[in-house]
Design a protein around this motif. Structure first.
Motif, short mmCIF file in Angstrom:
data_model
loop_
_atom_site.label_atom_id
_atom_site.label_comp_id
_atom_site.label_asym_id
_atom_site.label_seq_id
_atom_site.Cartn_x
_atom_site.Cartn_y
_atom_site.Cartn_z
N LEU A 133 56.20 32.89 25.48
CA LEU A 133 55.42 33.99 24.93
C LEU A 133 55.68 35.25 25.75
CD1 LEU A 133 51.92 32.36 24.22
CD2 LEU A 133 53.67 33.01 22.54
N PRO A 134 55.54 36.43 25.13
CA PRO A 134 55.73 37.68 25.88
C PRO A 134 54.65 37.83 26.94
CG PRO A 134 54.87 38.14 23.68
CD PRO A 134 55.22 36.68 23.71
N LEU A 135 55.08 38.08 28.17
CA LEU A 135 54.16 38.19 29.29
C LEU A 135 54.25 39.58 29.90
CD1 LEU A 135 52.17 36.80 31.25
CD2 LEU A 135 54.16 36.12 32.61
N MET A 136 53.16 40.35 29.79
CA MET A 136 53.14 41.69 30.36
C MET A 136 53.01 41.63 31.88
SD MET A 136 50.37 44.76 29.90
CE MET A 136 50.44 46.15 31.03
N GLU A 137 52.07 40.85 32.37
CA GLU A 137 51.85 40.74 33.81
C GLU A 137 51.03 39.51 34.12
OE1 GLU A 137 49.64 44.10 35.23
OE2 GLU A 137 48.07 43.92 33.70
N HIS A 138 51.06 39.11 35.38
CA HIS A 138 50.25 37.99 35.85
C HIS A 138 49.94 38.23 37.32
CE1 HIS A 138 53.66 36.02 38.02
NE2 HIS A 138 54.37 36.65 37.09
N PHE A 139 48.74 37.85 37.74
CA PHE A 139 48.33 38.12 39.11
C PHE A 139 47.08 37.30 39.44
CE2 PHE A 139 46.95 41.40 36.14
CZ PHE A 139 45.57 41.39 36.28
N TYR A 140 46.93 37.02 40.72
CA TYR A 140 45.76 36.31 41.23
C TYR A 140 44.82 37.34 41.82
CZ TYR A 140 43.29 32.37 43.49
OH TYR A 140 42.36 31.43 43.87
N THR A 141 43.58 37.32 41.39
CA THR A 141 42.65 38.38 41.77
C THR A 141 41.21 37.86 41.73
OG1 THR A 141 42.03 40.70 41.33
CG2 THR A 141 42.47 39.30 39.41
N ILE A 142 40.28 38.78 41.65
CA ILE A 142 38.86 38.46 41.48
C ILE A 142 38.44 38.94 40.09
CG2 ILE A 142 36.51 38.83 42.32
CD1 ILE A 142 38.26 37.30 44.28
N GLN A 143 37.84 38.05 39.32
CA GLN A 143 37.32 38.46 38.01
C GLN A 143 36.27 39.56 38.23
OE1 GLN A 143 37.02 39.40 34.95
NE2 GLN A 143 37.13 37.41 33.92
N GLY A 144 36.47 40.69 37.56
CA GLY A 144 35.61 41.83 37.81
C GLY A 144 34.54 42.07 36.77
N GLU A 145 34.58 41.33 35.65
CA GLU A 145 33.69 41.65 34.54
C GLU A 145 32.96 40.40 34.04
OE1 GLU A 145 36.04 43.26 31.40
OE2 GLU A 145 37.00 44.76 32.66
N GLY A 146 31.82 40.64 33.42
CA GLY A 146 31.15 39.61 32.65
C GLY A 146 30.57 38.46 33.47
N TYR A 147 30.40 37.34 32.82
CA TYR A 147 29.68 36.19 33.37
C TYR A 147 30.32 35.66 34.64
CZ TYR A 147 27.34 31.65 33.54
OH TYR A 147 26.62 30.55 33.93
N HIS A 148 31.64 35.62 34.70
CA HIS A 148 32.35 35.04 35.84
C HIS A 148 32.72 36.07 36.90
CE1 HIS A 148 32.69 30.95 34.28
NE2 HIS A 148 32.91 31.49 33.09
N SER A 149 32.13 37.25 36.84
CA SER A 149 32.42 38.31 37.80
C SER A 149 32.22 37.80 39.22
CB SER A 149 31.51 39.51 37.54
OG SER A 149 31.79 40.55 38.44
N GLY A 150 33.19 38.11 40.08
CA GLY A 150 33.12 37.71 41.48
C GLY A 150 33.91 36.45 41.80
N ARG A 151 34.35 35.72 40.78
CA ARG A 151 35.11 34.48 41.01
C ARG A 151 36.61 34.76 41.10
NH1 ARG A 151 34.08 29.56 37.14
NH2 ARG A 151 35.52 28.71 38.70
N ALA A 152 37.27 33.99 41.94
CA ALA A 152 38.73 34.05 41.99
C ALA A 152 39.31 33.59 40.67
CB ALA A 152 39.27 33.19 43.13
#
Length: 207
Positions: free
Chosen positions: A12-31
């Protein structure tokens, strides 16, 4: 001889991928490991990833490589987003991620039928291409971006179609946050079934 493709070979076409911290919504703050697929025809005027819209601009990456990106950093949760990820059938990709024991979340406008095996479905409905009722009823999280006053009515229209257990969030559009945040705060005080989602990753200056 024609090669028989296995699930691992699908691309599939992949624009980008990265490991970060979820910044929005219910799971905000999780890796979380983000896989952002290319391709979207929803056309939000305030979209902050417009480079994702044209699928042909991005390399097609094998499912096996996507899974390896996540497993190499031992991420426990992956977020498939876009673009609009449900433009593609995601059954095989999510099955491979499940085999690795990875939690699978999706962020979608809900404008296309739901495919894939998900632990968490976040629907962020857009007026430019309305979500399908069949996807809304599967939503674990409804996250509505507030750009102007009419978006509160839009939020309630979609909230009426989700399950009773669905978590409800209102999120200020980033460039207008100073203008719309007071209205969101007032609205939630009067409608406490909603919560505020902030793009905390932008405050932290991380992807």
């Amino acid at each position: 001889m024609t090669k028989i493709l296995t699930t691992y070979d699908f691309r599939l076409p992949l624009m980008e991928h990265f490991y970060t911290i979820q910044g929005e919504g219910y799971h905000s703050g999780r890796a979380a490991y983000f896989i952002r697929l290319g391709g979207c025809d929803v056309g939000c005027v305030w979209c902050d990833v417009k480079d994702s819209w044209e699928a042909d601009k991005h390399p097609k990456v094998a499912f096996s490589d996507m899974v390896k990106f996540v497993s190499d950093v031992r991420a426990e949760m992956v977020v498939i987003t876009g673009g609009e990820p449900l433009m593609y059938n995601l059954n095989e990709l999510t099955d491979l991620l499940e085999k690795e024991g990875i939690q699978r979340n999706i962020e979608t406008s809900g404008a296309y039928p739901l495919s894939g095996n998900w632990n968490w479905v976040c629907v962020s409905p857009k007026k430019f291409k309305a979500p399908l009722d069949e996807v809304l009823i599967r939503a674990d999280e409804l996250k509505v971006v507030v750009f102007n006053q009419s978006d509160f009515e839009w939020a309630e229209k979609n909230a009426a179609k989700v399950s009773p257990s669905c978590k409800l969030f209102l999120q200020p559009e980033w460039d207008k946050s100073q203008q719309v945040l007071p209205a969101i705060i007032s609205y939630i005080k009067e409608h406490p079934q909603w919560k505020i989602s902030l793009q905390t990753h932008k405050f932290m200056q991380i992807p």
